[in-house]
Every structure is written in C-alpha cells, then in structure tokens.
Design a protein around this motif. Structure first.
Motif, mmCIF file in Angstrom:
data_model
loop_
_atom_site.group_PDB
_atom_site.id
_atom_site.type_symbol
_atom_site.label_atom_id
_atom_site.label_comp_id
_atom_site.label_asym_id
_atom_site.label_seq_id
_atom_site.Cartn_x
_atom_site.Cartn_y
_atom_site.Cartn_z
ATOM 1 N N SER A 12 0.826 -1.208 0.000
ATOM 2 C CA SER A 12 0.000 0.000 0.000
ATOM 3 C C SER A 12 0.861 1.260 0.000
ATOM 4 O O SER A 12 0.497 2.272 -0.599
ATOM 5 C CB SER A 12 -0.942 0.004 1.213
ATOM 6 N N LEU A 13 2.020 1.194 0.651
ATOM 7 C CA LEU A 13 2.922 2.348 0.657
ATOM 8 C C LEU A 13 3.488 2.591 -0.738
ATOM 9 O O LEU A 13 3.538 3.727 -1.219
ATOM 10 C CB LEU A 13 4.064 2.113 1.646
ATOM 11 N N VAL A 14 3.908 1.530 -1.388
ATOM 12 C CA VAL A 14 4.530 1.652 -2.700
ATOM 13 C C VAL A 14 3.490 1.896 -3.789
ATOM 14 O O VAL A 14 3.770 2.534 -4.802
ATOM 15 C CB VAL A 14 5.347 0.375 -3.021
ATOM 16 N N GLY A 15 2.271 1.409 -3.570
ATOM 17 C CA GLY A 15 1.255 1.427 -4.608
ATOM 18 C C GLY A 15 0.622 2.774 -4.885
ATOM 19 O O GLY A 15 -0.003 2.953 -5.926
ATOM 20 N N ASP A 16 0.754 3.728 -3.985
ATOM 21 C CA ASP A 16 0.216 5.061 -4.255
ATOM 22 C C ASP A 16 1.041 5.721 -5.360
ATOM 23 O O ASP A 16 2.276 5.748 -5.292
ATOM 24 C CB ASP A 16 0.266 5.906 -2.985
#
Length: 224
Positions: A12-16
């Motif tokens: 979720s951190l990388v996916g933004d």
C-alpha cells in the motif's frame, strides 16, 4: 490475522502513484529534499510531506539533515531491489504507456540502480564475468570465483574486504528482465566507470551515458 511479514502494508505504501514516483526518483542514489520530491510526484509540498512521513514510518526511507535542509533517501539496497523488481513486473504484465523517446532509450542501455549499474550494458557485463568464471552464478545467487580477487585488483577494485552488505548480489533488471550485478562490487564498478570518466550521469535522470572512448574502455575491461 496471518503470521509473517505484512506484505499488504508495504504494497500500500509503494502502490500510491505519488509515493511510487518519489521512490523511483530516489533510485538514482541521490538524496532529495521534500520540495524536489514534491515536484517528482506532481503534488503540493504539504501533500508530499504527508507521503514522506508514511514512507518513513514504513521503514522505506532514511532522513539526513544538513544545515537547514533535510534530505530523503532509500533505506538501503533491499528497498532499491524491491523497487527495481516491481518495475520489472510492471514492465512485463502491467498496462503499457507510450514509450518515451531517446531519454528512455538511454535508460535502457545504462542507468543507475541505487548505487550500481543497470541496463543492457550491466547485464552484458555480468554475463561476461560469469562466462569467464570470475563470478559464479547458481540458484539466483552470485559469488566470487577463484580468480575474482586478482582480476578486480588489477583494475583497482578490492574485493578482499568484508563489508556488512553482500559483495555480489543479483538484481533483476526491469528493462532486460534478467539480472545485473548489485552489492558492494556492483557499486565499486559504477564508481570506477564514473571516476575514469568513461561515462557521465545525465542531468535530472538515472541514465548513464558513455562517451565513445569510454564505451571502448568499458568493453575492453568488462566485456572482452
């Protein structure tokens, strides 16, 4: 809740999109300020600060202060390897965007991947070192061959020290979809390429551009 690493949190951190652009900007190995990262992400400074706080809390970034300035960088080679691997998956199976022009072409030939060389030239170099048994490859692992110490000493690279991170590590190359050389040896080779002025870093890019004589020197030392 299942036991083990929390993959979803990291994803979720990388996916933004904004955070992904920030992380990709830091793959060049240069620490950047919040203002610079805001420009890379295309967001306002307050929004960038919020994103950076989340990435810091997630252990993906480090922060260093120098005078009034605060510089962000990737937390280490493991984080960089993750970003490179995700880029490779996106290149292979993700939606295709219009391929950029010459600047992207230069990135495919040679570029910085955190602190080592990536791209077609880097993959060819690793292949040649393995063919000559200077490096040994097996089970996605790379290690020094019997002649490695003397071979690299002859070109001014010491592999005898015992650093805290691996000397050799395979890093999946997103543009070639095969491994290039990471670890302290990969970093030392990139340092030598730049110190000898065989190549230069392209401004505002991860691309590494070889001069004609520099390309010949690189190929003579690492590809012959």
């Amino acid at each position: 809740m299942r036991e083990g690493p929390d993959i979803a949190r990291i994803a979720s951190l990388v996916g933004d999109p904004a955070r992904a652009n920030m992380l990709n900007a830091l793959m060049g190995g240069t620490a950047l300020t919040a203002s610079e990262l805001a420009l890379e992400a295309g967001v306002s400074l307050p929004t960038a600060s919020s994103h950076l706080s989340k990435l810091m809390e997630g252990g993906l970034l480090t922060l260093a202060s120098q005078g009034r300035h605060r510089y962000y960088g990737l937390a280490g080679p493991q984080v960089a390897g993750m970003i490179e691997a995700i880029t490779g998956v996106a290149e292979a199976v993700g939606p295709k965007r219009v391929r950029p022009g010459p600047r992207d072409g230069a990135m495919r030939v040679a570029r910085v991947c955190y602190d080592h060389l990536a791209g077609e030239q880097a993959v060819a170099m690793l292949d040649r070192l393995v063919e000559k048994d200077i490096l040994l490859r097996g089970d996605n692992e790379i290690r020094l061959g019997p002649s490695a110490a003397s071979h690299f000493a002859a070109i001014g690279i010491d592999v005898g020290a015992k650093p805290r991170r691996p000397v050799c590590r395979a890093c999946l190359d997103w543009s070639v979809r095969r491994s290039h050389l990471a670890g302290t040896l990969g970093a030392a080779i990139l340092d030598k390429i730049l110190a000898e002025k065989w190549a230069r870093r392209e401004k505002d890019s991860r691309a590494v551009v070889f001069s004609p004589p520099g390309k010949q020197a690189f190929e003579r030392v690492f590809l012959s």
